[in-house]
Design a protein around this motif. Structure first.
Motif, PDB file in Angstrom:
ATOM      1  N   ARG A  22       0.819  -1.208   0.000  1.00 44.61           N
ATOM      2  CA  ARG A  22       0.000   0.000   0.000  1.00 44.61           C
ATOM      3  C   ARG A  22       0.851   1.256   0.000  1.00 44.61           C
ATOM      4  O   ARG A  22       0.379   2.335  -0.353  1.00 44.61           O
ATOM      5  N   VAL A  23       2.102   1.121   0.422  1.00 46.77           N
ATOM      6  CA  VAL A  23       3.018   2.265   0.445  1.00 46.77           C
ATOM      7  C   VAL A  23       3.595   2.439  -0.956  1.00 46.77           C
ATOM      8  O   VAL A  23       3.988   1.463  -1.602  1.00 46.77           O
ATOM      9  N   TRP A  31      -4.260   7.104   2.859  1.00 47.81           N
ATOM     10  CA  TRP A  31      -4.130   8.505   2.454  1.00 47.81           C
ATOM     11  C   TRP A  31      -3.664   8.614   1.002  1.00 47.81           C
ATOM     12  O   TRP A  31      -4.202   9.397   0.219  1.00 47.81           O
ATOM     13  N   HIS A  32      -2.677   7.827   0.647  1.00 48.67           N
ATOM     14  CA  HIS A  32      -2.146   7.874  -0.717  1.00 48.67           C
ATOM     15  C   HIS A  32      -3.197   7.446  -1.735  1.00 48.67           C
ATOM     16  O   HIS A  32      -3.354   8.082  -2.788  1.00 48.67           O
ATOM     17  N   GLU A  33      -3.945   6.389  -1.419  1.00 52.64           N
ATOM     18  CA  GLU A  33      -4.976   5.914  -2.345  1.00 52.64           C
ATOM     19  C   GLU A  33      -6.089   6.942  -2.512  1.00 52.64           C
ATOM     20  O   GLU A  33      -6.559   7.191  -3.641  1.00 52.64           O
ATOM     21  N   LYS A  34      -6.530   7.553  -1.416  1.00 55.88           N
ATOM     22  CA  LYS A  34      -7.604   8.548  -1.499  1.00 55.88           C
ATOM     23  C   LYS A  34      -7.150   9.786  -2.262  1.00 55.88           C
ATOM     24  O   LYS A  34      -7.889  10.337  -3.087  1.00 55.88           O
ATOM     25  N   THR A  59      -4.760  10.013  -4.485  1.00 49.21           N
ATOM     26  CA  THR A  59      -4.578   9.667  -5.901  1.00 49.21           C
ATOM     27  C   THR A  59      -5.928   9.557  -6.600  1.00 49.21           C
ATOM     28  O   THR A  59      -6.076   9.950  -7.769  1.00 49.21           O
ATOM     29  N   ALA A  60      -6.947   9.040  -5.890  1.00 49.94           N
ATOM     30  CA  ALA A  60      -8.271   8.864  -6.487  1.00 49.94           C
ATOM     31  C   ALA A  60      -8.933  10.191  -6.832  1.00 49.94           C
ATOM     32  O   ALA A  60      -9.789  10.254  -7.721  1.00 49.94           O
ATOM     33  N   THR A  61      -8.556  11.261  -6.150  1.00 48.19           N
ATOM     34  CA  THR A  61      -9.139  12.570  -6.444  1.00 48.19           C
ATOM     35  C   THR A  61      -8.573  13.180  -7.719  1.00 48.19           C
ATOM     36  O   THR A  61      -9.043  14.230  -8.164  1.00 48.19           O
ATOM     37  N   GLY A  62      -7.566  12.551  -8.297  1.00 47.82           N
ATOM     38  CA  GLY A  62      -6.972  13.060  -9.528  1.00 47.82           C
ATOM     39  C   GLY A  62      -5.790  13.978  -9.310  1.00 47.82           C
ATOM     40  O   GLY A  62      -5.202  14.478 -10.270  1.00 47.82           O
ATOM     41  N   ARG A  63      -5.444  14.215  -8.045  1.00 47.03           N
ATOM     42  CA  ARG A  63      -4.287  15.070  -7.779  1.00 47.03           C
ATOM     43  C   ARG A  63      -2.997  14.340  -8.145  1.00 47.03           C
ATOM     44  O   ARG A  63      -2.856  13.147  -7.897  1.00 47.03           O
ATOM     45  N   GLU A  64      -2.076  15.101  -8.700  1.00 45.94           N
ATOM     46  CA  GLU A  64      -0.798  14.520  -9.088  1.00 45.94           C
ATOM     47  C   GLU A  64       0.140  14.508  -7.883  1.00 45.94           C
ATOM     48  O   GLU A  64       0.400  15.538  -7.264  1.00 45.94           O
ATOM     49  N   LEU A  65       0.624  13.338  -7.537  1.00 43.58           N
ATOM     50  CA  LEU A  65       1.519  13.179  -6.390  1.00 43.58           C
ATOM     51  C   LEU A  65       2.896  12.754  -6.867  1.00 43.58           C
ATOM     52  O   LEU A  65       3.028  11.820  -7.668  1.00 43.58           O
ATOM     53  N   HIS A  66       3.909  13.430  -6.337  1.00 39.09           N
ATOM     54  CA  HIS A  66       5.280  13.040  -6.657  1.00 39.09           C
ATOM     55  C   HIS A  66       5.579  11.661  -6.095  1.00 39.09           C
ATOM     56  O   HIS A  66       6.421  10.922  -6.622  1.00 39.09           O
TER      57      HIS A  66
END
Length: 436
Positions: free
Chosen positions: A145-146, A407-410, A412-419
């Motif tokens: 999950r990480v 937190w990472h999955e949620k 990412t699901a919103t469409g925000r770009e994460l480094h």
């Protein structure tokens, strides 16, 4: 029955009992480190007095040194050059910026909290407690999950920082009057412990890897003996450095790099019709052996160091241990990752999972053997810090890995770009049995 025989029975019994329950415990917050350290405290002179090795420090140190040498060798062997380049800012920042800052922070915070120690003894405290141990927070560093970027960064950091801290440790020790390193002088330590040991490690590792590759290509070596060959190379590098009055740990660490590089080249060029084991398989036996020795070492640590220390704690030691696991680790990580584009939860996650373990215990005992004036205080600080790390990082690994993963999955699901979601090659899996 003699005391040493009862000690053997106790160690064997704890190891066998954990082995039988290992899979069941793997899904709980109870890590193997917690079990072995806790059993060590229970069986030691502080409680049941079954294990009493106070008068056998030479044997204890030999066990711990063997465990650390194997762990250094296998950790370095599994680190690939691409691990330092791909998504590369994270390992580079943690090791190149975060590690020196952690040593400096540990040094400075020890000044007001540990009175009576000299400047270089305070520096030794910072260096001894700087390296991290992946085995104490394995779930946090391997949970699917990480994000892979974070998993890789933490794994590469823990695989390299214990070796990278050794030059600082050797030079600080040489600056303290009365130690064996001081008799040789800083310049002598630099040439023997750093330069000569590095060269010996490179030569032994490269030669060992090439010989194994050559033998495998001709079908001369069986799989079983190929795995037994690995700890022999680690032992040869360590012993050659010791007999030349260098650093066996530095030699073993460097030998792991060159040995692994040679085997990876073999895997790419070996005959397709008769595939051979790559380094990830060849090193299995050595990783398991190192993990077993590390687990036994943690049991001995609980009995000999942590148990007696818990009987006479001071607020200064506890305060420094807490700061070492928080401020001394998390602030340098935050500074090292400033401007990296990583979000605050990621920086906090990486900062928290810097558990202290085997390397700190061994370096602390090496200081004890040198009879440094402030050795009793330093040993107690190391004992409490490692003991607290085993408890806190072990308990929090599963829960925080799940929480951070959610937190990472949620996000990412919103469409925000994460480094954090930057794709990177998966690091080589470590199979050290002390993980959980």
């Amino acid at each position: 029955m003699s005391g040493e025989a009862w000690t053997g029975v106790a160690v064997a019994g704890v190891t066998a009992a954990y082995a039988l329950c290992s899979r069941r415990l793997a899904s709980t917050p109870v890590s193997s480190a917690m079990v072995f350290v806790g059993c060590g405290v229970l069986l030691g002179p502080a409680v049941l007095d079954v294990i009493d090795l106070q008068h056998n420090t030479g044997q204890i140190l030999t066990l711990l040194e063997a465990a650390l040498a194997l762990v250094l060798f296998t950790d370095a062997m599994t680190v690939r050059r691409r691990d330092l380049r791909s998504g590369g800012f994270l390992p580079g920042r943690l090791l190149g910026i975060g590690l020196p800052l952690s040593i400096a922070a540990g040094w400075l915070l020890a000044w007001p909290l540990l009175p009576g120690l000299t400047v270089w003894e305070l520096a030794l405290v910072g260096a001894t407690l700087a390296p991290t141990d992946a085995a104490l927070g394995k779930t946090a560093m391997s949970s699917p999950r990480v994000p892979a970027l974070v998993r890789q960064g933490l794994n590469v950091e823990s695989g390299l920082n214990d070796g990278m801290v050794l030059p600082f440790f050797a030079l600080f020790l040489a600056a303290i009057p009365g130690t064996s390193a001081a008799q040789e002088g800083v310049a002598g330590v630099f040439w023997r412990a750093l330069v000569l040991s590095t060269l010996l490690g490179l030569l032994v590792g490269a030669a060992g890897g090439r010989l194994l590759r050559w033998s495998q290509a001709r079908g001369w070596v069986s799989r079983e003996w190929a795995q037994l060959f690995v700890p022999a190379v680690a032992a040869a590098a360590y012993a050659l450095a010791v007999v030349t009055e260098g650093s066996g740990f530095i030699a073993a660490w460097v030998a792991g790099f060159s040995f692994g590089l040679a085997l990876r080249r073999f895997r790419a060029t070996g005959p397709a019709a008769e595939p051979q084991e790559g380094p990830d398989r060849t090193v299995d036996f050595t990783e398991h052996l190192g993990g077993l020795l590390a687990s036994v070492s943690l049991l001995v640590f609980g009995a000999v160091l942590l148990g007696p220390t818990l009987e006479d704690l001071s607020w200064r030691i506890v305060a420094y241990a807490v700061l070492s696991l928080t401020v001394v680790r998390m602030l340098p990580v935050a500074l090292a990752l400033a401007g990296s584009g990583l979000r605050l939860p990621t920086v906090a996650y990486i900062g928290w999972f810097g558990p202290r373990g085997l390397a700190s215990v061994v370096l602390g005992l090496l200081v004890v053997e040198e009879h440094v004036p402030g050795v009793e205080l330093l040993g107690r600080v190391v004992a409490v810090t490692v003991g607290l790390s085993v408890l806190l990082h072990g308990i929090s690994a599963v829960a925080l890995a799940d929480r951070y993963g959610r937190w990472h999955e949620k996000t990412t699901a919103t469409g925000r770009e994460l480094h954090e979601a930057t794709p990177v090659p998966e690091p080589a899996e470590r199979r050290r049995i002390a993980a959980r």
